[in-house]
Design an enzyme around this catalytic site. Sequence first.
Site, PDB file in Angstrom:
ATOM      1  N   SER A 226       0.852  -1.196   0.000  1.00 51.70           N
ATOM      2  CA  SER A 226       0.000   0.000   0.000  1.00 51.70           C
ATOM      3  C   SER A 226       0.881   1.237   0.000  1.00 51.70           C
ATOM      4  CB  SER A 226      -0.887   0.009   1.252  1.00 51.70           C
ATOM      5  OG  SER A 226      -1.566   1.245   1.391  1.00 51.70           O
TER       6      SER A 226
ATOM      7  N   TYR B  26      -1.947  -0.474  10.665  1.00 58.19           N
ATOM      8  CA  TYR B  26      -2.036  -0.876   9.266  1.00 58.19           C
ATOM      9  C   TYR B  26      -0.816  -0.439   8.457  1.00 58.19           C
ATOM     10  CZ  TYR B  26      -3.481  -0.993   4.395  1.00 58.19           C
ATOM     11  OH  TYR B  26      -3.510  -1.216   3.050  1.00 58.19           O
TER      12      TYR B  26
END
Length: 259
Positions: free
Chosen positions: A135, A148
């Site tokens: 990501s 995250y």
Amino acid sequence: MRPIALVTGGSAGIGLEIAKLLAADGHDLIVTGISPRVHDAAEALRACGGKVTAVQSDLSRPEGVQQVVEAVQAAGRLDVMVLNAGIAVGGAFLDNALERHLNLIDLNIGSTVRLCHALVPDLIRTQGKILMVSSVSAMAPTPYESVYGPSKAFMSSFGHGLREELRGTGVNVTILHPGATATEFHHRAGMDATVFGDNSWKNDPVLVARQGVEAMMAGVTSLIGGDEATQRIGEERKDLSEEEKARRHAEKARPPKTR
């Protein structure tokens, strides 16, 4: 013999779009998902031609990973491994139970390590390919998704290190860094009331999947997935301070009650 591709988290979102592309390219598939809808996804993927095996398993648990390993062993070979399964936990760090954060770590980090340790030898035998779906959050602190971003930073760093160790084996590792993408991801993270809850401004998962698969097939090592705006964000993050990156992410991810 048709090549075989494993796609974790292949029942929806970017993972499903990657699976469609691989099926259309002549791969038989092993797709995983935690919910029963992985079986519906597998049925739809069979329409692309080829064999599709659905594995409903919880990859945050060692036994769930073992189910996937056994499915690969039953298939007899592995040519492509797409590590896409992952979750976020929205909200302030202390407002979430510790167990939720640890579950995220077990899935995003633990399953990556376990699957690579178990299945990379199969890929060495076939001189296969690995696509890790990280990501752009790997490139910045992620307040209100506090665990995250670090989990994706681990994946990116691990992928780069693994690639170097595999130099000369014929196995390539490609790391895809999608920007915010119009899937169920942030909804499942409990972030509907944040800027990330609106999918209208996000990237098309079809675009991100295509960019990732094309890069993997071409032997590209690392890329940002998404439109031109996302590409600019990735470039900007190379120059911004960690404090500024954290502030910008917090503006989008902070729940209304903490504003």
